[in-house]
Design an enzyme around this catalytic site. Structure first.
Site, PDB file in Angstrom:
ATOM      1  N   LYS A 205       0.328   2.115  -5.919  1.00  0.00           N
ATOM      2  CA  LYS A 205      -1.078   2.018  -5.982  1.00  0.00           C
ATOM      3  C   LYS A 205      -1.070   0.752  -6.688  1.00  0.00           C
ATOM      4  O   LYS A 205      -0.013   0.898  -8.550  1.00  0.00           O
ATOM      5  CB  LYS A 205      -2.396   2.822  -6.031  1.00  0.00           C
ATOM      6  CG  LYS A 205      -2.869   3.177  -5.302  1.00  0.00           C
ATOM      7  CD  LYS A 205      -4.106   4.031  -4.887  1.00  0.00           C
ATOM      8  CE  LYS A 205      -4.052   5.344  -4.172  1.00  0.00           C
ATOM      9  NZ  LYS A 205      -4.865   4.501  -2.929  1.00  0.00           N
ATOM     10  N   ARG A 279      -3.906  11.154   5.488  1.00  0.00           N
ATOM     11  CA  ARG A 279      -4.011  11.919   7.137  1.00  0.00           C
ATOM     12  C   ARG A 279      -3.039  13.330   7.088  1.00  0.00           C
ATOM     13  O   ARG A 279      -3.242  13.718   8.501  1.00  0.00           O
ATOM     14  CB  ARG A 279      -3.895  10.715   7.727  1.00  0.00           C
ATOM     15  CG  ARG A 279      -2.663   9.762   7.788  1.00  0.00           C
ATOM     16  CD  ARG A 279      -2.699   8.816   8.541  1.00  0.00           C
ATOM     17  NE  ARG A 279      -2.943   7.425   7.657  1.00  0.00           N
ATOM     18  CZ  ARG A 279      -3.446   6.248   7.747  1.00  0.00           C
ATOM     19  NH1 ARG A 279      -2.885   5.375   8.594  1.00  0.00           N
ATOM     20  NH2 ARG A 279      -4.610   5.734   6.837  1.00  0.00           N
TER      21      ARG A 279
END
Length: 426
Positions: A205, A279
């Site tokens: 990020k 996920r």
């Protein structure tokens, strides 16, 4: 909060609180109003007159005061003076009735405070092993805590979860919390994402996106907080909370874009993006919970996709589900407790977007759209016919500086605890 009756006529100071039209002063509004009081200087030791307010609203207001006293000063060498202490006295019409309404609320406030502490802790103070140790230290009668270490995860075939944490020096683990308040054999199962720090892995990020990534464990924190609340109030429910703990870090051992992992269910996953890691962690937990506990319902909660905030901001969490009854129950419960949800679709068209040419599925859609719905669709592949809901809480999980004090909100604790009791009563 002391519910004892005090002498209103002896008061030397009056504080008038406007709640708006009486019809709008719901329990949710009462909690919100109560949360603001601890910021008022000199409130401690005062008497607050709420006569004329219905008992349930007075109790909700008191809960808001209690919840509003939370502040995380653990790492300050000279912390400021505490917020309003528990010596606040409320003058009510029916102390016994109001006290009865309030009786379960300290347990809820404890669960919310625990969730905030877990999410607010700096990354070096809340690695996966330290989070697991925090859970191990819970000494609540009847709340069973089990920790599955990295070796146990490997034996269980949780390759997707292990892949998320393999770049970190702190090994991943799973914590299972069980509360059997009814002694049944089909508990409601809460699944929490606990990425204790999310750098994005080998696809990192930006710096300003990474500052708040300790909050990527907010889903796991909410599950722990809800289980604490249920156990503390001796709730007549059967619930299991399963949290996956991993640190997503870049290193020579980190997962690479293009790697293929084998999940607990046996399905294979092509990992196209290392920052779509939540996920991967959740899919193994969903499969494991379904196989081991045969739950009546599966609810996963996670700070999964920041993209959802462009639509729902921090006012709603996203809700995806394969069961209309469960979705309706969650929505109604969220409205009643002030943790609101907005349902979004899943469907075959979205499912095709995560098909992979080299594995059973890929963890993102290559065209980089529909990131939120395809994340939910990915999770749906691991729940079978069990009633399931996915709660994406990226927006409301923490205050971003736009309202209130910056930090974790504890979102999800009230929702999950209330849902468990609602489901058990049906």
């Amino acid at each position: 909060v002391d519910m004892a009756v005090a002498d209103r006529d002896a008061a030397r100071r009056a504080l008038l609180i406007g709640g708006g039209p009486q019809a709008d002063f719901t329990p949710v509004a009462a909690v919100a109003a109560g949360r603001r009081l601890p910021d008022i200087p000199g409130l401690g030791g005062q008497a607050l007159d709420v006569r004329g307010v219905p008992d349930a609203l007075a109790a909700a207001f008191a809960f808001g005061v209690l919840d509003g006293t939370y502040r995380d000063d653990r790492y300050k060498t000279a912390p400021p003076a505490p917020l309003a202490p528990a010596a606040l006295t409320m003058i009510v019409d029916a102390p016994d009735a109001c006290t009865a309404d309030f009786a379960a609320m300290p347990a809820l406030a404890e669960g919310i405070a625990a969730a905030r502490d877990l999410a607010n802790a700096p990354p070096n103070r809340m690695t996966p092993p330290l989070f697991a140790d925090w859970c191990r230290a819970l000494a609540i009668p009847g709340l069973d805590v089990e920790v599955l270490d990295a070796e146990a995860l490997a034996a269980l075939g949780m390759g997707a979860l292990i892949g998320v944490g393999q770049g970190s020096a702190a090994p991943p683990c799973v914590v299972v919390l069980r509360w059997s308040g009814r002694g049944g054999d089909a508990p409601i199962a809460f699944i929490g994402k606990g990425v204790t720090f999310d750098s994005g892995g080998l696809l990192p990020k930006l710096a300003e996106e990474m500052w708040d990534m300790k909050y990527d464990r907010a889903g796991a924190a909410a599950v722990v907080g809800a289980m604490i609340a249920l156990a503390r109030r001796n709730a007549a429910v059967d619930a299991v909370g399963i949290i996956g703990l991993a640190e997503n870090m870049p290193s020579g051992a980190a997962q690479r874009p293009g790697d293929v992992v084998v999940s607990h269910s046996g399905q294979t996953i092509e990992v196209l993006h290392t920052d779509a890691e939540g996920r991967l962690l959740l899919c193994d937990l969903l499969s494991y919970a379904r196989a081991r506990f045969k739950p009546s319902a599966l609810i996963d909660i996670a700070t999964l996709t920041g993209g959802l905030t462009s639509v729902l901001t921090d006012q709603y969490a996203g809700l995806y589900a394969n069961d209309d009854t469960l979705a309706a129950s969650l929505t109604e419960t969220g409205e009643a407790c002030g943790e609101r949800l907005w349902r979004l679709p899943v469907g075959e068209a979205f499912d095709r977007m995560i098909d992979s040419s080299v594995a059973d599925m890929q963890n993102i859609c290559k065209v980089r759209w529909g990131g939120t719905v395809t994340a939910a669709q990915f999770l749906k592949r691991f729940v079978g016919d069990t009633p399931w809901a996915h709660l994406d809480i990226f927006g409301p999980a923490w205050n971003h500086g736009t309202k209130g004090r910056h930090g974790a909100t504890g979102y999800g604790v009230r929702l999950l605890a209330a849902l468990a009791e609602r489901q058990a009563a049906q």
